[in-house]
Design a protein around this motif. Sequence first.
Motif, PDB file in Angstrom:
ATOM      1  N   PHE A  41       0.821  -1.220   0.000  1.00  0.00           N
ATOM      2  CA  PHE A  41       0.000   0.000   0.000  1.00  0.00           C
ATOM      3  C   PHE A  41       0.853   1.267   0.000  1.00  0.00           C
ATOM      4  CE2 PHE A  41      -3.054  -3.154   1.283  1.00  0.00           C
ATOM      5  CZ  PHE A  41      -4.201  -2.740   0.642  1.00  0.00           C
ATOM      6  N   THR A  42       2.100   1.181   0.417  1.00  0.00           N
ATOM      7  CA  THR A  42       2.995   2.340   0.395  1.00  0.00           C
ATOM      8  C   THR A  42       3.367   2.705  -1.033  1.00  0.00           C
ATOM      9  OG1 THR A  42       3.885   1.672   2.531  1.00  0.00           O
ATOM     10  CG2 THR A  42       5.158   3.283   1.279  1.00  0.00           C
ATOM     11  N   THR A  43       3.688   1.678  -1.837  1.00  0.00           N
ATOM     12  CA  THR A  43       4.099   1.919  -3.223  1.00  0.00           C
ATOM     13  C   THR A  43       2.954   1.712  -4.219  1.00  0.00           C
ATOM     14  OG1 THR A  43       4.803  -0.381  -3.510  1.00  0.00           O
ATOM     15  CG2 THR A  43       6.461   1.201  -2.733  1.00  0.00           C
ATOM     16  N   ASN A  44       1.800   1.219  -3.736  1.00  0.00           N
ATOM     17  CA  ASN A  44       0.659   0.884  -4.602  1.00  0.00           C
ATOM     18  C   ASN A  44       1.084  -0.064  -5.721  1.00  0.00           C
ATOM     19  OD1 ASN A  44      -1.269   2.414  -3.195  1.00  0.00           O
ATOM     20  ND2 ASN A  44      -0.529   4.251  -4.188  1.00  0.00           N
ATOM     21  N   PHE A  45       1.765  -1.129  -5.339  1.00  0.00           N
ATOM     22  CA  PHE A  45       2.327  -2.057  -6.319  1.00  0.00           C
ATOM     23  C   PHE A  45       2.356  -3.470  -5.741  1.00  0.00           C
ATOM     24  CE2 PHE A  45       6.057  -4.199  -8.176  1.00  0.00           C
ATOM     25  CZ  PHE A  45       5.733  -4.121  -9.515  1.00  0.00           C
ATOM     26  N   CYS A  46       2.181  -4.448  -6.615  1.00  0.00           N
ATOM     27  CA  CYS A  46       2.310  -5.847  -6.219  1.00  0.00           C
ATOM     28  C   CYS A  46       3.245  -6.531  -7.219  1.00  0.00           C
ATOM     29  CB  CYS A  46       0.966  -6.564  -6.200  1.00  0.00           C
ATOM     30  SG  CYS A  46       1.112  -8.304  -5.744  1.00  0.00           S
ATOM     31  N   GLU A  47       4.382  -6.986  -6.759  1.00  0.00           N
ATOM     32  CA  GLU A  47       5.344  -7.618  -7.657  1.00  0.00           C
ATOM     33  C   GLU A  47       4.874  -8.994  -8.124  1.00  0.00           C
ATOM     34  OE1 GLU A  47       8.959  -9.483  -5.695  1.00  0.00           O
ATOM     35  OE2 GLU A  47       8.340  -8.030  -4.166  1.00  0.00           O
ATOM     36  N   HIS A  48       3.820  -9.532  -7.524  1.00  0.00           N
ATOM     37  CA  HIS A  48       3.307 -10.854  -7.897  1.00  0.00           C
ATOM     38  C   HIS A  48       2.033 -10.786  -8.734  1.00  0.00           C
ATOM     39  CE1 HIS A  48       6.212 -12.715  -5.245  1.00  0.00           C
ATOM     40  NE2 HIS A  48       5.889 -11.812  -4.340  1.00  0.00           N
ATOM     41  N   PHE A  49       1.620  -9.576  -9.123  1.00  0.00           N
ATOM     42  CA  PHE A  49       0.395  -9.367  -9.897  1.00  0.00           C
ATOM     43  C   PHE A  49       0.500 -10.028 -11.272  1.00  0.00           C
ATOM     44  CE2 PHE A  49      -2.043  -6.778 -12.948  1.00  0.00           C
ATOM     45  CZ  PHE A  49      -3.308  -6.878 -12.389  1.00  0.00           C
ATOM     46  N   ILE A  50      -0.522 -10.805 -11.627  1.00  0.00           N
ATOM     47  CA  ILE A  50      -0.629 -11.397 -12.966  1.00  0.00           C
ATOM     48  C   ILE A  50      -1.988 -10.982 -13.512  1.00  0.00           C
ATOM     49  CG2 ILE A  50      -0.725 -13.504 -14.331  1.00  0.00           C
ATOM     50  CD1 ILE A  50       0.916 -14.879 -12.181  1.00  0.00           C
ATOM     51  N   ILE A  51      -1.990 -10.184 -14.546  1.00  0.00           N
ATOM     52  CA  ILE A  51      -3.239  -9.657 -15.105  1.00  0.00           C
ATOM     53  C   ILE A  51      -4.111 -10.780 -15.662  1.00  0.00           C
ATOM     54  CG2 ILE A  51      -2.338  -9.170 -17.399  1.00  0.00           C
ATOM     55  CD1 ILE A  51      -3.988  -6.477 -17.135  1.00  0.00           C
TER      56      ILE A  51
END
Length: 86
Positions: free
Chosen positions: A34-44
């Motif tokens: 939530f700090t960076t608003n990013f998920c390195e494991h996200f798969i669209i």
Amino acid sequence: MCPGQNCPIKQNCSRFTDEILGRQDFFGEAPYNFTTNFCEHFIINCPDENKIRLKAYEIWQQMGYPNGKSVEHWLQAEKELIDLKV
């Protein structure tokens, strides 16, 4: 697989929405930062571009090879493939 929890992008992530088949590994908690608003494991969830292309081609053939409808066929193919996953 991801538990989702409070993740704002979970409905668009394959790690959350895919069907659970047999034994699979799960994250203990959602890896979304939530700090960076990013998920390195996200798969669209979007289908592979080649699958969309082939499906659009099938639709074009089924519609009688019309000219000027490529964008419509592409969008229809993408929607049909996404709906298959749901």
